[in-house]
Design an enzyme around this catalytic site. Structure first.
Site, short mmCIF file in Angstrom:
data_model
loop_
_atom_site.label_atom_id
_atom_site.label_comp_id
_atom_site.label_asym_id
_atom_site.label_seq_id
_atom_site.Cartn_x
_atom_site.Cartn_y
_atom_site.Cartn_z
N LYS A 171 0.81 -1.22 0.00
CA LYS A 171 0.00 0.00 0.00
C LYS A 171 0.84 1.27 0.00
O LYS A 171 0.46 2.28 -0.60
CB LYS A 171 -0.96 0.01 1.18
CG LYS A 171 -2.08 -1.01 1.07
CD LYS A 171 -3.07 -0.88 2.22
CE LYS A 171 -4.23 -1.85 2.08
NZ LYS A 171 -5.23 -1.68 3.14
N GLY B 192 -15.20 -7.28 9.55
CA GLY B 192 -14.40 -6.77 8.46
C GLY B 192 -14.95 -7.06 7.09
O GLY B 192 -14.58 -6.38 6.12
#
Length: 280
Positions: free
Chosen positions: A75, A246
């Site tokens: 990321k 999640g």
């Protein structure tokens, strides 16, 4: 990649990058969206990719690749690689989305959409009046959680983490004027949880093992979805609090990616059904 292209008429592709990547459910979400909209010329796959690999993999991707979802550990590399960066990705400090544009590659972070969507499902109308939050963890997932909470109008955030990372995270919250503090796990966790109107746990279940009963005193978003429910959410539910997992965050972060990659509204119901079926 996890599977070869199965149709000779594929014109557009997207993929999720990360390591390890074989268990990612992003292909389930995106391919369900393509199927629902009759987009038979689109395909979404997995590609094993470390941070060091990302510039080569994305840089060498042919024109059929319209976008990449990015998971850890790539990321931060995605943010650095991009030709342009959205304001929120820059503020959060990482990117989970790369979109091909005429200018090159644009980095965005839809993880905050995932957090926001999950919080909305957890709290409903109460989210608009929520002012105090507790975030467990100070790593990569905590950053979009903090951004999403501040963007929703939360004014007071306590972060529980084993190390004090306030110097890294404070700049993210400064533009929002949020009152922000770090606490260790040696603090009075029950008091901190009871003072919060919502809790977002961004850490593996093992990281809060033994502390579940102390922390389970507010509605909880736990970013873990396998295995589900987590011990923390079980304890919260036993105390009468709502919880979400999640998988809700995963779905909501995928909707925005789908729309950025394809230019079409995400068929949210179809994507959500496919994800939930895979988890069952």
């Amino acid at each position: 990649m996890s599977h070869p292209l199965t149709a000779p008429d594929i014109r557009y592709r997207a993929a999720v990058l990360g390591s390890p990547i074989e268990h990612s459910r992003s292909p389930i979400l995106h391919n369900a969206g393509y199927e629902d909209l009759g987009m038979s010329d689109w395909d979404y796959t997995r590609i094993e990719c470390t941070a060091e690999d990302l510039p080569r993999i994305v840089g060498e991707a042919d024109e059929t690749y319209r976008g990449f979802s990015v998971t850890m550990p790539a990321k931060f590399a995605a943010l650095e690689f991009a030709d342009e960066v959205t304001d929120r990705a820059r503020q959060i400090g990482s990117a989970n989305t790369l979109v091909r544009t005429e200018a090159g590659w644009r980095a965005d972070n839809t993880d905050c959409d995932g957090i926001s969507g999950a919080l909305d499902e957890l709290l409903g109308e109460r989210l608009a009046t929520t002012r105090r939050a507790l975030v467990i963890g100070g790593g990569g997932t905590a950053r979009p959680a903090l951004w999403a909470l501040a963007n929703a109008g939360v004014e007071d955030i306590t972060v529980i983490n084993r190390s004090d990372r306030s110097a890294e995270l404070a700049p993210l919250l400064e533009p929002f004027g949020v009152e922000f503090r770090f606490r260790g796990f040696d603090t009075d966790l029950r008091a901190a949880a009871a003072d919060a109107e919502v809790i977002v746990s961004t850490v593996p279940s093992a990281a809060v093992e033994g502390h579940e009963q102390a922390l389970a005193h507010a509605p909880i978003l736990d970013v873990i979805y396998e295995p589900w429910p987590t011990p923390l959410t079980v304890a919260a539910a036993a105390n009468g609090y709502l919880t979400v997992g999640g998988h809700i965050m995963l779905a909501h972060q995928a909707y925005g990616q789908f729309e950025q990659f394809t230019g079409r509204p995400a068929p949210r119901a179809a994507m959500r059904r496919a994800l939930e079926a895979s988890l069952q």
